[in-house]
Design a protein around this motif. Structure first.
Motif: not given
Length: 820
Positions: A310-329
């Motif tokens: 009732s308050e928000k719309c969220e999107f739950l997803q697996k982090v794309p592999a290319v995004t994970e490669d760039i931002f993973k610690i």
């Protein structure tokens, strides 16, 4: 700006993220009391009061529900005022049409503006009622009170079909469908949880998979149709392949209460929802738990799950592999090093150069990785920073194709525009690729977001015709302006679009009762093939014919003419085509081959007695029966006599009738066929059968000229080899045709001796040549010498095979030459 990994949660060896897309702009809504259907690809939500839940809580009588449509941001769209019975289920088609399946088997398909079409699931559904339904993008399967399954697999042409009898006498514990595009047979398959097993039902059979793990209280098929998630009676989540050959994973949820929703998050994990609890289970048994203080609704997408509260719309997803490669610690992937290099460069740190040098060989891949990662981001700041990193990396490449960078910038601009809360379509990059820009534009058109749709099309260099046509149709439907104003408004908007079709707009105007407007708009239609049929359907028959003629398309003109012929009585039909020369000519051509009677009527009403007489004359020649032929000839004669200009034709017909009567009498007297022959042929035939006296009588009756009669008689006598008759003819009187024809005919018959008899009767200058034709070289030479024709003498000498005669002719030549 918080780090991009702040909302990441690790599940075994992969990461998931839950991002807030919108704060809902609707008023507080209790989703637990609503029946909800959500369209995929960021589509709208349909909410209707769920009578079953309301009755359970409030013990009140069911009332007719109203259906409210919302965007994913909670912005209210056009509400649907419900006027029918109880809704059993709702769902959305691939073209964003809302399906409402009623208890009595009626199915309504609503567009976003509340306009609908409907069809019925048939007698079985009406008599036994529908108790449940499963809907996918292109079809549905309904379960009736007699536990029969009825499938519709094409909403464009809905044809309900009863599937194979499952042989059950109680409702299944749960059930779902596998759409046709995911099955080997390319037919829908229904999975029914019965007792401890599952029945697979299609159009021809019901197959028991003989499982022992049931009963199954919930089931869900993965977005690619390969896997099936099952929730068992003892609280286990069991994932198998849809052919039940592979057991992929099991997870004990510690809850025997079936979840309210069981959906897939892409194809990697399964999400279960109980009241206020969301549990995500990965493929290796790891899990993540989310808590909510209010009711939610989950919408599976191809790359994740949209979660509506009732308050928000969220999107739950697996982090794309290319995004994970760039931002993973701690990541040392080329994309991560390039992104880090930009950060150091902005801080004026020399480490930027070190990072670039370390990935020099992989720099092109790093640039592409940053570009792709930008597409997967919803946050504008991360989009900009990743594209900036890609642009930074390009500077160190000697050769690089920038098309992918430009395309991603365009894509992100489009995605950000449609994600804006006023539009409320939260498409991800993966969904956008699957949906295609054309389909996205269609969805904007259906929402009447014309300005945005046009700007996207112009930006992506796509045609805007369909947008403008849809706008014009909508304008006509809702406008209260007069027809002239509407026409001017539409034409001004579409004026700079050459080749755009006005036929659909005109049809809309006609259907809404603006017939004058429809006719005015069709004047601007560039394609006669679209213009003319619509004018015909509007009853503008004469105008349709004029436009067809102006197009120069004879097939189109024929189409209109034949339509008018079927529709109108002959008088009205002829009035319409009159004064239209091309139409008249085409009608004549058609009628001459297909409908002579109509052509007669046409000539009659147009006062064309001569043409009508010609038609009757042609018909008389086609008649084998003498009575009919005579009748048609007399009709022609009467028509010709009506006009003094046709005096010659009338005289000719009179003689034809007279000849026909004479031929009938000759057939009786001579027992030979004569009818149908011309006058000359009749005389010729009489002579060839030794009926010379009858031939002379016919000649006299019809006043045949002497020259023609002599020619006919000569040829006929030669034909029957009556040489005495030929001689008698030659001696009867001076020949009106001369005597050269006698020689020529005898030569044709190879009768040189007979020919020689008539050569001396011919003109003197012709004799040498005629003697030469019958190879009488001596006589030919003598005649040429008498005529002092030196050239003919030389020709005779060259052709003469006799040496003695050649010497004689040479003497003639010498004498003539010396005399000159």
């Amino acid at each position: 700006m918080s780090p991009p990994t702040a909302d990441w949660i690790q599940l075994q060896d992969r990461f998931y993220r839950k991002q807030e897309i919108y704060t809902m702009v609707w008023e507080q809504i209790d989703l637990s009391k609503c029946m909800i259907a959500a369209a995929p690809f960021g589509g709208p939500l349909a909410l209707a009061r769920d009578d079953r839940k309301v009755l359970l809580l409030q013990k009140q009588q069911p009332a007719k529900p109203s259906i409210n449509l919302y965007t994913s941001s909670g912005k209210r769209m056009e509400p649907i005022q419900w006027d029918k019975g109880r809704i059993i289920g709702m769902g959305w088609t691939d073209t964003e049409q809302l399906l409402c399946v009623l208890e009595d088997g009626l199915v309504r398909m609503y567009n976003i503006l509340g306009e609908y079409t409907q069809f019925s699931l048939g007698k079985e559904a009406k008599e036994n009622k529908v108790i449940d339904v499963q809907i996918w993008g292109t079809g549905l399967v309904a379960l009736t009170g007699s536990f029969q399954l009825i499938a519709v697999t094409n909403f464009d042409e809905p044809r309900p079909k009863v599937l194979a009898d499952a042989g059950i006498n109680e409702p299944p514990h749960s059930w779902t469908v596998i759409p046709p595009k995911f099955t080997l047979s390319r037919h829908v398959e229904v999975l029914l949880a019965i007792n401890s097993t599952i029945l697979v039902v299609d159009a021809t059979e019901a197959r028991d998979e003989r499982l022992q793990e049931g009963p199954f209280k919930k089931m869900s098929v993965s977005p690619d149709g390969k896997y099936l998630a099952l929730f068992t009676n003892d609280g286990r989540l069991w994932v198998v392949s849809t052919d039940f050959q592979k057991n992929l994973s099991e997870f004990a949820t510690q809850s025997q209460l079936a979840p309210q929703q069981l959906v897939w998050c892409g194809t990697d994990s399964v999400i279960l929802y109980w009241d206020k609890i969301v549990l995500m289970v990965g493929p290796f048994g790891d899990w993540i738990k989310y808590s909510y203080d209010e009711a939610i609704f989950m919408i599976p997408e191809v790359d994740g799950v949209r979660i509506i509260s009732s308050e928000k719309c969220e999107f739950l997803q697996k982090v794309p592999a290319v995004t994970e490669d760039i931002f993973k610690i701690g990541s040392t992937a080329p994309g991560a090093m390039l992104y880090d290099a930009l950060d150091h460069f902005e801080k004026k740190s020399p480490k930027a150069d070190e990072n670039i040098r370390s990935i020099r060989l992989e720099l092109a891949d790093a640039v592409e990785a940053c570009i792709e990662a930008a597409g997967h981001e919803i946050n504008h700041q991360y989009q900009r920073s990743l594209l900036k990193a890609a642009s930074f990396g390009k500077c160190f490449l000697e050769i690089h194709n920038a098309d992918s960078f430009v395309d991603m910038c365009k894509t992100l601009r489009v995605l950000n525009a449609v994600r804006f809360y006023e539009i409320g379509i939260p498409l991800t990059y993966t969904q956008y690729q699957r949906l295609t820009p054309e389909a996205l534009v269609d969805r904007l058109i259906s929402r009447h977001q014309y300005l945005l749709a046009i700007r996207i099309c112009e930006y992506l260099k796509m045609r805007t015709d369909r947008i403008l046509i849809h706008w014009a149709c909508s304008k006509i439907k809702i406008s209260n302006d007069d027809e002239d104003t509407l026409c001017r408004m539409v034409v001004e908007k579409l004026a700079n679009k050459p080749g755009l079709s006005y036929s659909e707009i005109a049809m809309t105007a006609h259907k809404t009762g603006h017939s004058k407007l429809a006719t005015m708009l069709l004047d601007y239609e560039p394609r006669a093939g679209d213009q003319v049929p619509l004018l015909m359907s509007m009853g503008q028959d004469e105008l349709a014919l004029v436009k067809a003629i102006e197009s120069g398309d004879t097939d189109l003109v024929y189409h209109v003419i034949l339509y008018l012929k079927r529709k109108n009585d002959p008088g009205d039909f002829f009035r319409i085509i009159n004064n239209k020369p091309l139409a008249c000519h085409l009608l004549e051509s058609y009628c001459k081959q297909q409908d002579p009677e109509l052509l007669k009527n046409f000539y009659y009403q147009d006062d064309r007695s001569g043409d009508n007489a010609n038609l009757s004359l042609i018909e008389s020649f086609q008649q084998k029966d003498l009575t009919e032929r005579t009748k048609r000839l007399k009709t022609s004669l009467k028509l010709y006599q009506e006009n003094k200009e046709h005096a010659f034709e009338a005289k000719a017909i009179e003689e034809s009738l007279k000849l026909l009567q004479a031929q009938v009498q000759l057939e009786k007297d001579c027992n030979q066929p004569f009818t149908g022959l011309s006058l000359s042929s009749t005389v010729y035939k009489l002579i060839t059968i030794n009926q010379g006296s009858r031939a002379t009588k016919v000649r006299n009756d019809f006043q045949m000229p002497d020259k023609r009669f002599w020619w006919i008689k000569l040829r006929a006598l030669v034909e029957i080899r009556d040489w005495d008759g030929v001689a008698t003819l030659a001696k009867s009187k001076k020949s009106p045709i001369g005597y050269e024809p006698f020689v020529e005919e005898c030569v044709k018959a190879m009768q040189y001796r007979e020919a020689a008899k008539y050569i001396l009767k011919c003109d003197a200058h012709l004799r040498a040549g005629l003697f030469l034709k019958i190879e009488a070289y001596q006589e030919a030479g003598e005649q040429a010498f008498l005529q002092k024709d030196l050239e003919t003498l030389k020709e005779i000498r060259d052709k003469c095979p006799n040496a003695l005669l050649q010497g004689q002719i040479d003497g003639y030549i010498t004498q003539l030459a010396s005399s000159r």
